[in-house]
Design a protein around this motif. Structure first.
Motif, PDB file in Angstrom:
ATOM      1  N   GLY A  89       0.899  -1.081   0.133  1.00 19.14           N
ATOM      2  CA  GLY A  89       0.132  -0.181   0.142  1.00 19.14           C
ATOM      3  C   GLY A  89       1.243   1.499  -0.390  1.00 19.14           C
ATOM      4  N   THR A  90       2.374   0.876  -0.431  1.00 17.47           N
ATOM      5  CA  THR A  90       3.078   2.492   0.748  1.00 17.47           C
ATOM      6  C   THR A  90       3.225   3.012  -1.325  1.00 17.47           C
ATOM      7  N   ILE A  91       2.733   2.653  -1.963  1.00 11.63           N
ATOM      8  CA  ILE A  91       3.368   3.070  -3.353  1.00 11.63           C
ATOM      9  C   ILE A  91       1.824   3.998  -3.503  1.00 11.63           C
ATOM     10  N   ALA A  92       0.946   3.399  -3.682  1.00 11.75           N
ATOM     11  CA  ALA A  92       0.020   5.116  -2.993  1.00 11.75           C
ATOM     12  C   ALA A  92      -0.137   5.427  -2.690  1.00 11.75           C
ATOM     13  N   THR A  93       0.209   5.183  -1.190  1.00  5.40           N
ATOM     14  CA  THR A  93       0.412   6.013  -0.275  1.00  5.40           C
ATOM     15  C   THR A  93       1.570   7.502  -0.365  1.00  5.40           C
ATOM     16  N   GLY A  94       2.298   6.855  -0.596  1.00  7.51           N
ATOM     17  CA  GLY A  94       3.210   7.967  -1.103  1.00  7.51           C
ATOM     18  C   GLY A  94       3.365   9.103  -2.730  1.00  7.51           C
ATOM     19  N   ALA A  96       0.269   9.751  -2.750  1.00  8.59           N
ATOM     20  CA  ALA A  96      -0.952  10.859  -2.301  1.00  8.59           C
ATOM     21  C   ALA A  96       0.034  11.878  -1.150  1.00  8.59           C
ATOM     22  N   ALA A  97       1.016  11.075  -0.333  1.00  6.03           N
ATOM     23  CA  ALA A  97       2.146  12.225   0.332  1.00  6.03           C
ATOM     24  C   ALA A  97       2.736  13.141  -0.742  1.00  6.03           C
ATOM     25  N   ARG A  98       2.533  13.602  -1.979  1.00  8.12           N
ATOM     26  CA  ARG A  98       3.690  13.927  -3.145  1.00  8.12           C
ATOM     27  C   ARG A  98       2.934  14.825  -3.571  1.00  8.12           C
ATOM     28  N   ALA A  99       1.258  14.497  -3.596  1.00 10.97           N
ATOM     29  CA  ALA A  99       0.572  15.193  -4.318  1.00 10.97           C
ATOM     30  C   ALA A  99      -0.347  17.013  -4.036  1.00 10.97           C
ATOM     31  N   ARG A 100       0.050  17.191  -4.993  1.00 11.23           N
ATOM     32  CA  ARG A 100      -0.375  19.027  -4.489  1.00 11.23           C
ATOM     33  C   ARG A 100      -1.641  18.991  -3.182  1.00 11.23           C
ATOM     34  N   PRO A 124       8.462   6.700   1.767  1.00 10.49           N
ATOM     35  CA  PRO A 124       8.931   7.483   1.574  1.00 10.49           C
ATOM     36  C   PRO A 124       7.825   8.835   1.799  1.00 10.49           C
ATOM     37  N   TYR A 125       7.385   8.416   3.235  1.00  7.08           N
ATOM     38  CA  TYR A 125       6.354  10.104   3.794  1.00  7.08           C
ATOM     39  C   TYR A 125       7.076   9.533   4.871  1.00  7.08           C
ATOM     40  N   ALA A 126       6.492  10.575   5.717  1.00 10.73           N
ATOM     41  CA  ALA A 126       6.923  10.556   7.244  1.00 10.73           C
ATOM     42  C   ALA A 126       4.495  10.807   7.677  1.00 10.73           C
ATOM     43  N   PRO A 127       4.446   9.061   8.170  1.00 11.46           N
ATOM     44  CA  PRO A 127       3.139   8.651   8.272  1.00 11.46           C
ATOM     45  C   PRO A 127       2.314   9.323   9.107  1.00 11.46           C
ATOM     46  N   ALA A 128       2.782  10.447  10.048  1.00  8.70           N
ATOM     47  CA  ALA A 128       2.302  11.518  11.391  1.00  8.70           C
ATOM     48  C   ALA A 128       1.924  13.174  10.736  1.00  8.70           C
ATOM     49  N   THR A 129       2.894  13.185  10.003  1.00  8.50           N
ATOM     50  CA  THR A 129       2.802  14.952   9.005  1.00  8.50           C
ATOM     51  C   THR A 129       2.637  14.816   8.450  1.00  8.50           C
ATOM     52  N   ALA A 130       3.099  13.867   6.787  1.00  4.43           N
ATOM     53  CA  ALA A 130       2.590  14.005   5.403  1.00  4.43           C
ATOM     54  C   ALA A 130       0.835  13.926   5.148  1.00  4.43           C
ATOM     55  N   PHE A 131       0.047  13.481   5.661  1.00  8.53           N
ATOM     56  CA  PHE A 131      -1.061  13.827   4.991  1.00  8.53           C
ATOM     57  C   PHE A 131      -2.115  14.868   6.349  1.00  8.53           C
TER      58      PHE A 131
END
Length: 339
Positions: A89-94, A96-100, A124-131
């Motif tokens: 699931g990290t591909i989609a999650t990453g 989303a984290a990089r999206a505008r 490739p994202y900070a789980p607590a702060t990237a979303f």
């Protein structure tokens, strides 16, 4: 025009301009002073992508396909599901984290990619702060399933069977760090058993090998295996929630079956990248509440085994952080590593 006359003319012009500004409607005055950027009052004006981190047919995908049509109606724009399977699931999650942070890329957040995988490996994202959490939808209990022909007839039988062959029982998962992986590790911790992990790229492949006898057991979500349970291909031994699942009322919980305080579920949360404008968050949260209040949608979700539990943006953020802490502790205690 003489200088005194010119001064009087300019003074009258300035005075009139000031009067016009004072009498301007509030919206016009705001438009003259406030920047347009960051105030998406017309959002959305084009289709919205809803990223799903697992392949079609899995539990996350099934949940997304129940909510997307109604959400599209309420927002007035298509909500297009995009499956980006892989990496637990990290591909989609990453992605989303990089999206505008403009509201046009959303994620159906999941316990695996947002709290469990980060506990065992770098992502490739900070789980607590990237979303930006928008709304916790609820959770789906998992169910311990074996083939109908397997020896264990109950969870107690399964525990005894597993203890009799340490490491000889193979359990499937949708990948390292997924909820199936953590459910099985939590089970081993609680029962003193030892099993061997066999990770797959998604629930579909894991289910295929479970049915064919390549693996012995899975702790999968109820929607993924419900059809096979009802058709008699799989035997459900216990559900992982504290209460029995509405869709499997005859199946006991692990707690009822003698495993104290065992509880785990696959939760789902609508979220966007960090920095999502508050007006967009508020509109999405309201639309999701309406979606979940729609009788047809609610009924379909409940038929899939979803236990609806709505938490707004602030509470969803607190819930996310608590889950990140919980699974990091289990990973450390069990020395869970990526396979």
């Amino acid at each position: 025009m003489t200088n005194p006359s010119r001064r009087r003319f300019l003074w009258r012009l300035v005075s009139r301009s000031g009067l016009m500004a004072a009498l301007a409607p509030p919206a016009l005055a705001l438009a003259q002073t406030a920047p347009a950027v960051g105030a998406p009052t017309d959002w959305p004006t084009r289709p919205i992508s809803l990223l799903v981190g697992f392949a079609p047919g899995g539990g996350t995908d099934l949940i997304a396909r129940q909510i997307a049509p109604r959400l599209s109606q309420l927002l007035g724009q298509s909500v297009v599901i995009e499956n980006r399977a892989g990496g637990s699931g990290t591909i989609a999650t990453g992605q989303a984290a990089r999206a505008r942070p403009d509201g046009y890329t959303l994620l159906l957040g999941h316990v695996s990619s947002n709290a469990m995988v980060p506990a065992i490996t770098q992502v490739p994202y900070a789980p607590a702060t990237a979303f930006t959490p928008i709304l916790l939808i609820g959770s789906v209990p998992q169910v311990v399933v074996v083939r109908a022909a397997a020896p264990p007839r109950s969870l107690k039988d399964f525990i005894a069977w597993t203890r009799g062959k340490p490491g000889g029982v193979n359990y499937a998962s949708s990948g390292a760090g997924t909820q199936q992986h953590f459910a099985a590790e939590l089970f081993q911790q609680a029962t003193g058993t030892t099993m061997t992990h066999v990770p797959y790229r998604g629930s579909g492949a894991a289910l295929t090998d479970l049915l064919s006898g390549q693996v012995d057991v899975n702790f999968d979500t109820v929607p993924t295996v419900l059809q096979q349970i009802r058709s008699g291909q799989l035997r459900a031994l216990a559900v992982t929630s504290r209460q029995r699942a509405a869709s499997l009322p005859e199946v006991p919980t692990l707690i009822e079956s003698g495993v104290p305080d065992y509880e785990i579920g696959a939760w789902y949360m609508l979220m966007g990248p960090a920095g999502l404008p508050p007006p967009v968050v508020e509109r999405l949260a309201a639309a999701m509440r309406q979606t979940l209040a729609t009788p047809e949608v609610r009924a379909r979700l409940e038929q899939l085994g979803t236990e609806i539990r709505i938490l707004g943006p602030a509470d969803a953020q607190a819930y996310l952080r608590a889950e990140i802490t919980r699974w990091a502790r289990l990973a450390a205690a069990k020395h869970i590593k990526p396979d």
